[in-house]
Design an enzyme around this catalytic site. Structure first.
Site, PDB file in Angstrom:
ATOM      1  N   GLU A 156       0.846  -1.187   0.000  1.00 25.86           N
ATOM      2  CA  GLU A 156       0.000   0.000   0.000  1.00 25.86           C
ATOM      3  C   GLU A 156       0.890   1.249   0.000  1.00 25.86           C
ATOM      4  O   GLU A 156       1.946   1.272   0.635  1.00 25.86           O
ATOM      5  CB  GLU A 156      -0.885  -0.007   1.249  1.00 25.86           C
ATOM      6  CG  GLU A 156      -1.889   1.138   1.307  1.00 25.86           C
ATOM      7  CD  GLU A 156      -2.722   1.119   2.572  1.00 25.86           C
ATOM      8  OE1 GLU A 156      -3.874   1.598   2.529  1.00 25.86           O
ATOM      9  OE2 GLU A 156      -2.232   0.632   3.618  1.00 25.86           O
ATOM     10  N   CYS A 175      -4.942  -3.422   3.655  1.00 24.07           N
ATOM     11  CA  CYS A 175      -4.608  -2.937   4.988  1.00 24.07           C
ATOM     12  C   CYS A 175      -5.750  -3.064   6.009  1.00 24.07           C
ATOM     13  O   CYS A 175      -6.026  -4.153   6.501  1.00 24.07           O
ATOM     14  CB  CYS A 175      -4.111  -1.498   4.889  1.00 24.07           C
ATOM     15  SG  CYS A 175      -3.088  -0.975   6.297  1.00 24.07           S
ATOM     16  N   LYS A 179     -10.287   0.442  -1.831  1.00 26.51           N
ATOM     17  CA  LYS A 179     -10.297   0.064  -0.416  1.00 26.51           C
ATOM     18  C   LYS A 179     -11.623   0.449   0.236  1.00 26.51           C
ATOM     19  O   LYS A 179     -12.049   1.609   0.185  1.00 26.51           O
ATOM     20  CB  LYS A 179      -9.131   0.761   0.289  1.00 26.51           C
ATOM     21  CG  LYS A 179      -8.963   0.398   1.764  1.00 26.51           C
ATOM     22  CD  LYS A 179      -7.741   1.126   2.317  1.00 26.51           C
ATOM     23  CE  LYS A 179      -7.504   0.818   3.779  1.00 26.51           C
ATOM     24  NZ  LYS A 179      -6.340   1.560   4.303  1.00 26.51           N
TER      25      LYS A 179
END
Length: 269
Positions: free
Chosen positions: A40, A158, A113
């Site tokens: 990321e 993440c 995301k």
């Protein structure tokens, strides 16, 4: 199928980060990796959250997307672009987007995301929603590997790691988790969460991370990992830039899925 996780300590200059990424991708290719994933924010760990807006690209065009496409084609690998910022209708916000390119350099998947990170403890505070717009759609893609199997690859980024229901929806054979975990949360939760996602889905996990002290003063946890469906760590790197490589064994995964009656309710392919 041999896979690789790239670990970086990205800085505040995009071009410098791309040079590091290229060098590490070449190392992964030289080791025979068929699928390689960047972490990321591989392209930028800026001084401010708003720096992401300054380098955001329109979908389908821009130097970051060209870089990923060219590297995938030149190195003849499936390349997962960690995350880059893409523009939205709101000029104050970007998406944190993971793009996947095949060995011909063609984009085959896009994941925005979904879960935006927020954390506050004393002087340490983060809130991605200030400049980011969350996605809404789980994403998978199919990869036909040289071993003759078709792997379903599930995308996540993440903070998504804390939401197991997302991974259950994916129904994947290999889960990707490019990340930039903070040192505080990573030290406490990173490995245990990754191993849990592998175990509960009987899937491989490939988790490339940012790992070290960054120019902007932030410290990330690192420990890029590759984990098998039984929760065993196959390879890892604690801190600093580098390449983590391991083999994903299709037959072993299928054997584990047949042996564990607790997951018979799961509709494996």
């Amino acid at each position: 199928m041999k896979v690789a996780a790239i670990q970086m300590v990205s800085g505040i200059v995009v071009d410098d980060n791309l040079l590091v990424a290229q060098r590490l991708l070449e190392q992964a290719g030289a080791q025979g990796a068929e699928l390689v994933a960047l972490p990321e924010y591989f392209c930028l760990m800026g001084q401010r959250d708003e720096d992401k807006i300054g380098i955001a690209e329109a979908p389908g065009e821009g130097p970051l997307q060209r870089f990923l496409s060219e590297q995938a084609r030149a190195l003849k690998m499936w390349l997962v672009g960690g995350s880059i910022p893409l523009r939205t209708a709101d000029e104050r916000r970007v998406t944190n987007t993971q793009l996947v390119f095949n060995p011909q350099g063609e984009q085959v998947a896009r994941y925005d995301k979904i879960h935006l990170f927020a954390f506050s403890r004393g002087a340490e505070s983060y809130d991605e929603s200030r400049v980011q717009q969350g996605g809404s759609q789980p994403v998978t893609f199919d990869l036909s590997s040289v071993d003759g199997n078709t792997w379903r690859i599930g995308l996540s980024t993440c903070y998504d790691l804390r939401f197991p229901e997302l991974y259950r929806q994916l129904g994947a054979d290999l889960l990707l988790v490019p990340s930039a975990f903070t040192f505080t949360t990573g030290q406490a939760h990173w490995e245990i969460l990754l191993r849990a996602r592998a175990i509960e889905n009987l899937a491989y996990v490939l988790a490339p991370a940012q790992g070290g002290d960054h120019e902007n003063g932030r410290r990330t946890w690192g420990q890029s990992l590759i984990i098998n469906p039984w929760g065993k760590v196959l390879n890892q790197l604690a801190e600093g830039e580098g390449v983590v490589v391991a083999d994903c064994d299709w037959a072993l995964m299928q054997e584990m899925r047949q042996q564990l009656p607790a997951l018979q309710h799961r509709q494996f392919r």
